[in-house]
Scaffold this motif. Structure first.
Motif, PDB file in Angstrom:
ATOM      1  N   TYR A  85      54.232  45.797  24.221  1.00 24.12           N
ATOM      2  CA  TYR A  85      55.351  45.064  24.790  1.00 24.12           C
ATOM      3  C   TYR A  85      55.374  43.648  24.225  1.00 24.12           C
ATOM      4  CZ  TYR A  85      55.689  48.842  28.216  1.00 24.12           C
ATOM      5  OH  TYR A  85      55.836  50.067  28.814  1.00 24.12           O
ATOM      6  N   PHE A 122      56.644  39.792  23.845  1.00 25.98           N
ATOM      7  CA  PHE A 122      57.218  38.790  24.733  1.00 25.98           C
ATOM      8  C   PHE A 122      57.361  37.469  23.994  1.00 25.98           C
ATOM      9  CE2 PHE A 122      55.674  41.705  27.961  1.00 25.98           C
ATOM     10  CZ  PHE A 122      56.631  41.606  28.962  1.00 25.98           C
ATOM     11  N   ASP A 140      58.041  33.208  25.206  1.00 27.33           N
ATOM     12  CA  ASP A 140      58.364  32.181  26.193  1.00 27.33           C
ATOM     13  C   ASP A 140      59.406  31.281  25.549  1.00 27.33           C
ATOM     14  OD1 ASP A 140      58.427  29.789  27.755  1.00 27.33           O
ATOM     15  OD2 ASP A 140      56.463  30.298  28.581  1.00 27.33           O
ATOM     16  N   ARG A 155      54.546  33.333  21.609  1.00 24.58           N
ATOM     17  CA  ARG A 155      54.799  34.773  21.497  1.00 24.58           C
ATOM     18  C   ARG A 155      53.492  35.540  21.680  1.00 24.58           C
ATOM     19  NH1 ARG A 155      59.806  35.873  19.224  1.00 24.58           N
ATOM     20  NH2 ARG A 155      60.858  34.008  18.400  1.00 24.58           N
ATOM     21  N   PRO A 185      58.400  39.451  35.363  1.00 28.33           N
ATOM     22  CA  PRO A 185      59.293  40.273  34.545  1.00 28.33           C
ATOM     23  C   PRO A 185      59.264  41.749  34.922  1.00 28.33           C
ATOM     24  CG  PRO A 185      57.459  39.431  33.225  1.00 28.33           C
ATOM     25  CD  PRO A 185      57.433  38.703  34.525  1.00 28.33           C
ATOM     26  N   GLY A 225      60.725  41.115  25.541  1.00 27.75           N
ATOM     27  CA  GLY A 225      60.819  40.492  26.850  1.00 27.75           C
ATOM     28  C   GLY A 225      60.864  38.983  26.724  1.00 27.75           C
ATOM     29  N   TRP A 250      65.636  40.523  28.910  1.00 28.28           N
ATOM     30  CA  TRP A 250      65.261  41.527  27.917  1.00 28.28           C
ATOM     31  C   TRP A 250      66.334  41.567  26.841  1.00 28.28           C
ATOM     32  CZ3 TRP A 250      60.507  43.598  28.699  1.00 28.28           C
ATOM     33  CH2 TRP A 250      59.992  43.529  30.001  1.00 28.28           C
TER      34      TRP A 250
END
Length: 422
Positions: free
Chosen positions: A88, A90, A92, A98, A159, A302, A310
């Motif tokens: 997954y 992600f 910020d 990341r 999340p 995400g 998303w």
């Protein structure tokens, strides 16, 4: 041969219809809209000049009902795409940081011991504390059982709650969230590999199901809104739609696979959970094929510290989803303003330059995306069997034991077919 009449051609209704046909019943499906699928459908958008989904949905490799449904209607897993491993990505948006959470296969969660695989700056003790959710009571919210001060809260619990329960951690039912963790993350990477529909939800789940049903003699009638149920004693003896009056034979059965607000209008004595939790979807068409290097092998990324949650990428279309948009004031934000604000976040998520603009945008607001999934809302979930002997309820608002997702919808339809066709 007895007939099962199914009102509602969303995934729960289609699953009930498929289950009844498999049991040898004659089936008729009635849908009030001009297309099947309900909240899970694909359509050609004239603004974008592309086929898009009305909302973005994620399938997990542990969703046995959803994947089993694809197998039963002859589509199989090829209708879905996703990474070979449970990972997954992600970002910020506020800091630009990341990371990618990777979950190993097998029942022993070795990934929580590896700083490269788990959420950055988290400790093993943060994951040990997470076990508390497995013992949450019926009235507990997610906030009641997780550590809000831990890094894991912002990077995982928030999340995940938004995506699964479509509400905040302050309101979301902890038991309901645990039901997802129990069937996916807790079983290892083989059960939580994320997948999306390769070419669209309608192409994967809806269109093949309708074709499968019609090929076996079932009928699916569109633009057939049901206006009234005719009840005598403990039986529904018929119903009236905008196109016809239908009488039920003594051996016939009826499945109501409609949202709570519609169900309440047909059967006022029932008190289902409210279905006014909203989701905001913003679809952008880019002037070029969207870059996917920031996504790794996943079809999405995400986002935290942002209004968009998303970002899903399909060719030159980027689709942003904001769960529980009613909780953060986006439901009252004008479309263009919301689209531009989220686009600024999207550029960061995909690594686009500050001056990159989209060619076209389509904002879709799902005002009644899911039922209330707070502890109080879960307590109001209806049992499939009520006082009417020939009536069964289906839908993600019924007591499925899992959240209002594709998995929950199909599971409710499977259960309704089993009960109705006994």
């Amino acid at each position: 041969m007895p007939t099962l009449h199914v009102i509602g051609a969303g995934l729960s209704g289609l699953a009930a219809a498929v289950g009844a046909v498999e049991r040898g019943w004659s089936v008729r499906v009635y849908e009030g809209a001009g297309q099947p699928g309900g909240r899970c459908r694909s359509f050609y958008d004239r603004t974008l000049e592309r086929t898009i989904d009305n909302g973005n949905h994620l399938i997990m490799s542990g969703n046995r009902s959803a994947l089993g449904f694809l197998d039963r209607i002859g589509v199989g897993r090829d209708a879905l795409t996703g990474p070979d491993w449970a990972e997954y990505p992600f970002v910020d948006v506020a800091t630009g940081a990341r990371w990618t959470v990777k979950i190993n296969e097998g029942f022993i969660p070795f990934w929580v011991f590896d700083p490269k695989w788990r959420v950055p700056n988290t400790r093993l003790v943060d994951y040990l504390k997470a076990v508390r959710i497995a013992f949450a009571g019926a009235e507990a919210t997610v906030d009641d059982v997780v550590d809000r001060d831990s890094v894991l809260y912002k990077a995982f619990w928030e999340p995940l709650t938004l995506a699964v329960l479509n509400t905040s951690t302050a309101d979301g039912a902890a038991q309901l969230l645990w039901s997802v963790i129990r069937e996916t993350f807790a079983l290892g990477g083989q059960a939580c590999r994320p997948m999306t529909a390769t070419t669209g939800l309608g192409h994967a789940f809806v269109d093949p199901a309708v074709k499968w049903l019609e090929a076996r003699g079932a009928t699916v009638s569109l633009n057939a809104m049901i206006q009234e149920l005719k009840i005598e004693g403990d039986r529904v003896v018929g119903f009236r739609s905008v196109t016809e009056d239908v009488a039920l034979a003594p051996e016939d059965r009826l499945v109501l696979a409609i949202p709570p607000s519609r169900l309440k209008s047909l059967l006022p004595e029932l008190d289902p959970p409210a279905d006014d939790a909203s989701i905001l979807n913003v679809h952008y068409r880019l002037p070029f094929k969207a870059p996917i290097d920031k996504l790794g092998k996943s079809p999405f990324i995400g986002m935290v510290s942002s209004e968009g949650h998303w970002a899903f990428v399909r060719d030159d279309v980027v689709s942003l989803t904001t769960s529980a948009s009613h909780k953060i004031g986006l439901d009252s934000t004008p479309n263009r303003e919301a689209a531009d604000r989220i686009w600024a976040e999207t550029r960061i998520a995909l690594g686009l330059g500050d001056n990159v603009a989209y060619d076209a945008v389509r904002v879709i607001r799902e005002r009644r995306a899911t039922p209330d999934q707070s502890p109080a809302g879960v307590a109001k979930r209806l049992k499939p069997k009520q006082r009417w002997s020939n009536l069964t309820l289906a839908g993600d608002h019924t007591d499925t034991g899992v959240p209002a997702t594709i998995e929950g919808s199909i599971r409710s339809g499977d259960k309704a077919a089993a009960l109705a066709c006994q």
